[in-house]
Design an enzyme around this catalytic site. Structure first.
Site, PDB file in Angstrom:
ATOM      1  N   THR A 186       0.911  -1.145   0.000  1.00 46.34           N
ATOM      2  CA  THR A 186       0.000   0.000   0.000  1.00 46.34           C
ATOM      3  C   THR A 186       0.901   1.132   0.000  1.00 46.34           C
ATOM      4  O   THR A 186       1.247   1.703   1.007  1.00 46.34           O
ATOM      5  CB  THR A 186      -0.904   0.167   1.192  1.00 46.34           C
ATOM      6  OG1 THR A 186      -1.895  -0.795   1.106  1.00 46.34           O
ATOM      7  CG2 THR A 186      -1.641   1.489   1.169  1.00 46.34           C
ATOM      8  N   ASN A 385      -2.440  -3.577  14.030  1.00 45.52           N
ATOM      9  CA  ASN A 385      -3.369  -4.072  13.031  1.00 45.52           C
ATOM     10  C   ASN A 385      -4.601  -4.746  13.626  1.00 45.52           C
ATOM     11  O   ASN A 385      -5.481  -5.191  12.893  1.00 45.52           O
ATOM     12  CB  ASN A 385      -2.636  -4.997  12.061  1.00 45.52           C
ATOM     13  CG  ASN A 385      -1.737  -4.195  11.150  1.00 45.52           C
ATOM     14  OD1 ASN A 385      -2.216  -3.395  10.365  1.00 45.52           O
ATOM     15  ND2 ASN A 385      -0.434  -4.369  11.308  1.00 45.52           N
TER      16      ASN A 385
END
EC number: 2.3.1.35
Lengths: 390, 390
Positions: A186, A385
């Site tokens: 990303t 996360n």
């Protein structure tokens, strides 16, 4: 440094309110960046995620790049605009149209890139006015602001530049800390140059560079829906660069940014350089390097400063590369702890105190090699996360 | 239950001193198991790791199984005897010879399985006397002791059994909590039966069962050097079983043990069942299921009780399975949070409080399906695998 290191580019980064306001008050975070190519050239090349689930801005920008001309790039953090259906694509289109309208360009030459949460529509009522503000703030010194505005979980913004004695520069900015993986991350990257290499050399330089840089960092094996790497040429230096020198400059800027990405990977406490040598082919070396880079057990061991070569061997054993198990050699930080597939030098000699760790895997099957970078797996990665929905 | 549920088998588990003594004193941990088939049959089937770096006992036992007869199995925890070179192989050979000598069998019918640290020689000066002790302790009730002796980081020992109304039984034991992966796990499994199916049906039952059980659990994507699954038939019931009924009994015992392995995976706080439906083929369904099961970002999100369907889609997008991104549907615990590749039902309706989480991925591309089990990624996994060298 950054995207305004090269002549012919303006940039800005502003807080449009796309990211949620800070919980404890204070200034809102920058979340919208604009990069404008003032020419005289508008040649452009792009590399995008190979994920088949592509965000709307990727679908849009791939189309734009087919035309080979990009006069402006709009980038936002705070929302990936991925898995948002036809309405999400309309949002990207509207963003390009608004930028084109302000700048007097064609929307078909405006690339768009987004990063952040998947599955949420962007707040266009804030993004479009933000674009007006960004256009008003455009500056030849705006590269740093733009680099700051594309950050998500990055702890620092990332820029790099290389200048040739021949009078041209390649500069760039990058963001991306979470889903780094082969086939890109990303990762949003915008590179600019004031050289005038022409469309063919521009494209080949970008593809050759990403293949050995962004494509060889693998933080957590997860591939994003939004990866975008763009290279824009203004030609403002008036110099047609030597083709090899230009390609090398692009590679150096990409390598610099890629290493910054790995060093800022989520939760990482160790940067791990994996050298695979003695391979029968570069493909074999890459397959082995990626397999080692993705082995969670090994990444935990490195976190614990444990030179666990057994986990390296068990990762190599899952590949189809040419090797004989009883000829494998593994060094960790220069100590050959595994020789001929069994115990080698004393593992207590391995000094694991420093942040950078080098794992060398010698397949003893040929003369090809490759290098992959990854990082350790830590409790901080899990925490970041588990709590951060992206 | 366990390996002595079926008639014709004796087993024992003893503390041979292969594992390091407990730091705070107390009784030493059991670390050596012996399973003996008293016949009248000695048919056997085996499935081993597909890792190309194989431990010495795997190389040995694969050779033994080629003969199709196994009269005894020696299993130890406390050391994998992997990457130990020719001397390590000699240690395995000596183990089989000692067992054969005690029992009056041929060494070529004694399988050996080991689990624990890679790259260390086994302490044969303790293992061989331990084998004498295990032989002296052999009992028709020894299955539980044997199951306890093969534990490494397992928190509980694992056994299962199924008895047919036709008068035969399939029982078994398993260990393995760390490197669970497709193509098996650091998984040692011994299954026994007093049925007399014959060699062909025995082999086909084991292969069919492992393909849909042990091969469909994937804890951390790491494949071991030591995986071993053995099925021994004594024929002591005197019954030739119905082939399909026997295969189903073996599958049920394997499924029971496989689920116990996933539920005891290192550091796990959630058991995740991944159902892939609407696939064009079973291979597609499996590829998608494994890709979801190995996505660290998703596994962190599930740990954080975040029904993050965007990470499911980005995992699906990395596969080569047949699907259109805008036709994908994802349910988490029965709530279709993603429909047609975009936002579906309200994610706040997903109840994530319980240990079991079901992710359903509908590819809308056919009628094939598959189920894969995995678990979440937690800080405890990182801690356990940073501190424990294996």
């Amino acid at each position: 440094m950054s995207v305004t290191a090269a002549a012919g580019f303006l940039a800005a980064g502003v807080a449009a309110g796309i990211k949620a306001a800070p919980e404890r008050g204070g200034a809102p975070a920058p979340d919208l960046a604009l990069v404008v190519n003032q020419g005289p050239r508008a040649d452009a090349a792009g590399v995008f995620t190979s994920n088949r689930v592509k965000a709307a801005p990727v679908v849009w920008s791939e189309q734009v790049l087919r035309g080979g001309r990009v006069t402006a790039v709009v980038l936002n953090s705070g929302g990936a605009n991925a898995c948002t259906g036809p309405l999400g694509f309309q949002d990207t289109h509207a963003t390009a149209e608004r930028a084109a309208g302000i700048l007097g360009h064609s929307a078909g030459e405006v690339a768009v890139a987004s990063t952040g949460l998947i599955g949420l529509r962007l707040p266009m009522d804030r993004l479009l006015p933000g674009l007006d503000a960004a256009a008003a703030a455009l500056s030849a010194d705006g590269g740093e602001d733009a680099a700051v505005a594309i950050k998500t979980t990055d702890s620092v913004h990332k820029t790099a530049a290389v200048t040739s004695p021949a009078g041209w520069t390649v500069g760039g900015m990058a963001k991306g800390a979470g889903m780094l993986a082969p086939g890109l991350a990303t990762m949003l990257v915008v590179l600019t140059t004031d050289a005038d290499p022409g469309q063919g050399p521009l494209e080949s330089a970008l593809h050759a560079a990403t293949r050995v840089t962004f494509d060889r960092i693998d933080s957590d094996g997860c591939m994003s829906t939004n990866d975008t790497v763009l290279l824009l040429a203004s030609g403002a230096s008036g110099v047609v660069p030597d083709r090899a020198e230009f390609a090398e400059a692009v590679r150096r800027v990409c390598a610099d940014l890629a290493l910054q990405l790995i060093k800022d990977a989520e939760g990482a406490s160790k940067d791990i350089r994996i050298e695979v040598t003695g391979a029968a082919s570069e493909d074999d070396a890459l397959e082995v390097g990626r397999s080692i880079a993705r082995n969670n057990l090994l990444k935990c061991a490195i976190h614990g400063e444990d030179p666990n070569w057994g986990r390296v061997l068990s990762a190599i054993g899952t590949t189809s590369a040419a090797f004989e198990p009883d000829r494998l050699n593994v060094a960790i930080n220069g100590v050959w702890v595994c020789k001929n597939g069994a115990v080698g030098e004393d593992r207590d000699r391995v000094d694991m105190r420093f942040r950078e760790v080098t794992i060398t895997a010698d397949l003893a099957a040929g003369s090809a090699s490759a290098e992959i970078w990854t990082n350790d797996l830590t409790a901080d990665y899990v925490h970041e996360n588990s709590a951060y929905s992206s």
